[in-house]
Scaffold this motif. Structure first.
Motif, short mmCIF file in Angstrom:
data_model
loop_
_atom_site.label_atom_id
_atom_site.label_comp_id
_atom_site.label_asym_id
_atom_site.label_seq_id
_atom_site.Cartn_x
_atom_site.Cartn_y
_atom_site.Cartn_z
N GLN A 73 -8.99 -8.22 138.43
CA GLN A 73 -8.99 -8.71 139.81
C GLN A 73 -8.71 -10.21 139.86
OE1 GLN A 73 -9.31 -6.77 142.47
NE2 GLN A 73 -9.19 -8.42 143.95
N GLN A 74 -9.38 -10.96 139.02
CA GLN A 74 -9.22 -12.41 138.99
C GLN A 74 -9.02 -12.82 137.54
OE1 GLN A 74 -12.93 -13.49 140.72
NE2 GLN A 74 -12.26 -13.12 142.81
N SER A 75 -7.79 -12.75 137.08
CA SER A 75 -7.51 -13.04 135.67
C SER A 75 -7.59 -14.53 135.39
CB SER A 75 -6.13 -12.52 135.30
OG SER A 75 -5.16 -13.23 136.03
N VAL A 76 -7.83 -14.83 134.13
CA VAL A 76 -7.87 -16.22 133.69
C VAL A 76 -6.42 -16.71 133.62
CG1 VAL A 76 -8.55 -17.76 131.82
CG2 VAL A 76 -9.94 -15.76 132.37
N ALA A 77 -6.12 -17.77 134.30
CA ALA A 77 -4.75 -18.26 134.34
C ALA A 77 -4.47 -19.18 133.17
CB ALA A 77 -4.50 -19.00 135.65
N TYR A 78 -3.37 -18.94 132.48
CA TYR A 78 -2.92 -19.81 131.40
C TYR A 78 -1.58 -20.38 131.79
CZ TYR A 78 -6.51 -17.77 128.42
OH TYR A 78 -7.69 -17.36 127.89
N GLU A 79 -1.37 -21.62 131.45
CA GLU A 79 -0.09 -22.26 131.72
C GLU A 79 0.88 -21.89 130.59
OE1 GLU A 79 2.35 -24.20 134.14
OE2 GLU A 79 0.21 -24.04 134.54
N THR A 80 2.10 -21.57 130.95
CA THR A 80 3.09 -21.19 129.95
C THR A 80 3.32 -22.34 128.98
OG1 THR A 80 4.15 -19.87 131.65
CG2 THR A 80 5.42 -20.28 129.67
N TYR A 81 3.39 -22.01 127.70
CA TYR A 81 3.62 -22.96 126.60
C TYR A 81 2.55 -24.05 126.51
CZ TYR A 81 8.16 -20.74 126.66
OH TYR A 81 9.17 -19.84 126.66
N SER A 82 1.38 -23.79 127.01
CA SER A 82 0.31 -24.78 126.91
C SER A 82 -0.46 -24.56 125.61
CB SER A 82 -0.64 -24.67 128.10
OG SER A 82 -1.33 -23.44 128.07
N GLU A 83 -1.23 -25.56 125.23
CA GLU A 83 -2.04 -25.45 124.02
C GLU A 83 -3.12 -24.39 124.24
OE1 GLU A 83 -3.54 -29.06 122.47
OE2 GLU A 83 -1.64 -30.11 122.68
N SER A 84 -3.46 -23.72 123.16
CA SER A 84 -4.47 -22.67 123.23
C SER A 84 -5.46 -22.87 122.10
CB SER A 84 -3.80 -21.30 123.10
OG SER A 84 -4.77 -20.31 122.96
N LYS A 85 -6.68 -22.49 122.33
CA LYS A 85 -7.70 -22.58 121.29
C LYS A 85 -7.67 -21.36 120.38
CE LYS A 85 -10.69 -25.40 124.14
NZ LYS A 85 -11.97 -25.52 124.83
N ALA A 86 -6.71 -20.47 120.59
CA ALA A 86 -6.63 -19.26 119.78
C ALA A 86 -6.21 -19.57 118.35
CB ALA A 86 -5.63 -18.28 120.39
N PHE A 87 -5.48 -20.66 118.15
CA PHE A 87 -5.01 -21.03 116.82
C PHE A 87 -5.67 -22.32 116.38
CE2 PHE A 87 -1.44 -18.81 118.91
CZ PHE A 87 -1.45 -17.68 118.11
N PRO A 88 -6.05 -22.41 115.12
CA PRO A 88 -6.74 -23.61 114.63
C PRO A 88 -5.82 -24.83 114.53
CG PRO A 88 -6.29 -22.12 112.81
CD PRO A 88 -5.89 -21.41 114.07
N ASN A 89 -6.39 -26.00 114.62
CA ASN A 89 -5.71 -27.27 114.43
C ASN A 89 -4.59 -27.52 115.43
OD1 ASN A 89 -7.40 -27.69 112.22
ND2 ASN A 89 -5.95 -26.70 110.83
N GLY A 90 -4.61 -26.88 116.57
CA GLY A 90 -3.62 -27.12 117.61
C GLY A 90 -2.24 -26.57 117.31
N LYS A 91 -2.12 -25.70 116.30
CA LYS A 91 -0.83 -25.09 115.98
C LYS A 91 -0.48 -24.07 117.04
CE LYS A 91 -1.21 -25.71 111.02
NZ LYS A 91 -1.24 -25.05 109.73
N GLU A 92 0.82 -23.83 117.20
CA GLU A 92 1.25 -22.88 118.21
C GLU A 92 1.14 -21.44 117.75
OE1 GLU A 92 4.90 -23.70 120.15
OE2 GLU A 92 4.54 -25.82 120.18
N ALA A 93 1.28 -21.20 116.46
CA ALA A 93 1.19 -19.84 115.95
C ALA A 93 0.87 -19.88 114.46
CB ALA A 93 2.50 -19.09 116.18
N GLN A 94 0.52 -18.75 113.93
CA GLN A 94 0.24 -18.68 112.50
C GLN A 94 1.55 -18.58 111.74
OE1 GLN A 94 -2.76 -18.98 111.21
NE2 GLN A 94 -3.73 -19.11 113.21
N ILE A 95 1.66 -19.29 110.66
CA ILE A 95 2.86 -19.30 109.83
C ILE A 95 2.61 -18.37 108.65
CG2 ILE A 95 4.34 -20.76 108.41
CD1 ILE A 95 3.54 -23.08 110.25
N PRO A 96 3.61 -17.54 108.29
CA PRO A 96 3.42 -16.65 107.14
C PRO A 96 3.20 -17.47 105.86
CG PRO A 96 5.44 -16.11 108.32
CD PRO A 96 4.90 -17.35 108.93
N ALA A 97 2.54 -16.87 104.91
CA ALA A 97 2.28 -17.54 103.64
C ALA A 97 3.59 -17.79 102.91
CB ALA A 97 1.37 -16.68 102.79
N LYS A 98 3.63 -18.87 102.13
CA LYS A 98 4.84 -19.20 101.37
C LYS A 98 5.17 -18.07 100.41
CE LYS A 98 4.97 -24.19 101.40
NZ LYS A 98 4.96 -25.42 100.59
#
Length: 181
Positions: A35-60
């Motif tokens: 009914q009242q979803s949490v609004a997120y701004e597109t391409y904004s920072e998220s606390k879902a990933f550590p250290n402010g990274k945008e996404a998880q990077i695969p291992a080398k």
């Protein structure tokens, strides 16, 4: 008397239920996030990933599932190595001649021709010149797979259009065409 009591009870329950009703927002929300979803701004920072990274990077050095790395480089030396050493990993049961012919017709015959003679529709219309006849070339399974993977001269790479298994199917069909010329 009992009927009057029942009517009075029904009226008081109705008044109690309807008097608590607020028309501006519903009283009971069974799925409040819908009914009242949490609004997120597109391409904004998220606390879902550590250290402010945008996404998880695969291992080398990690390789996606189902992917077999192609170890020959895109150079003349890589072409020569593939030509000399690379063999098809498909066994006789894995080779689907109809599928190889179909893929060849879709991706290759427009330039190389249905028979592999270098006289496809684009060559006949003089859009591309110098498309080789398979009979005139010293080719092996490895050289064909390498050229389909990386491209050569005016021929572009087909690695994005064809999987590795499909490129081997096309390679088998090209070798079949070469033997028929």
């Amino acid at each position: 008397m009992k009927a009057l009591f029942k009517i009075a009870l029904l009226a008081s329950v109705s008044v109690a239920v309807t008097s608590c009703f607020n028309k501006k927002e519903p009283n009971y929300q069974y799925f409040p996030n819908m009914q009242q979803s949490v609004a997120y701004e597109t391409y904004s920072e998220s606390k879902a990933f550590p250290n402010g990274k945008e996404a998880q990077i695969p291992a080398k050095g990690s390789i996606p599932r189902g992917f077999t790395p192609y170890e020959y480089e895109n150079s003349t030396a890589g072409y020569e190595l593939a030509k000399a050493n690379l063999k098809s990993p498909l066994d006789s049961l894995s080779i689907d001649e109809a599928r190889g012919e179909q893929l060849y017709t879709i991706y290759c015959a427009i330039c190389h021709g249905d028979k592999g003679d270098g006289k496809g529709n684009l060559v006949k219309r003089e859009k591309f010149l110098g498309v080789p006849n398979y009979k005139d070339r010293q080719i092996t399974e490895g050289s064909i797979f390498h050229v389909v993977t990386y491209g050569l001269n005016s021929m572009g790479s087909h690695a994005n259009q064809l999987t590795q298994e499909e490129r081997w199917q096309v390679t088998h069909h090209v070798m079949k065409l070469r033997s028929q010329l």
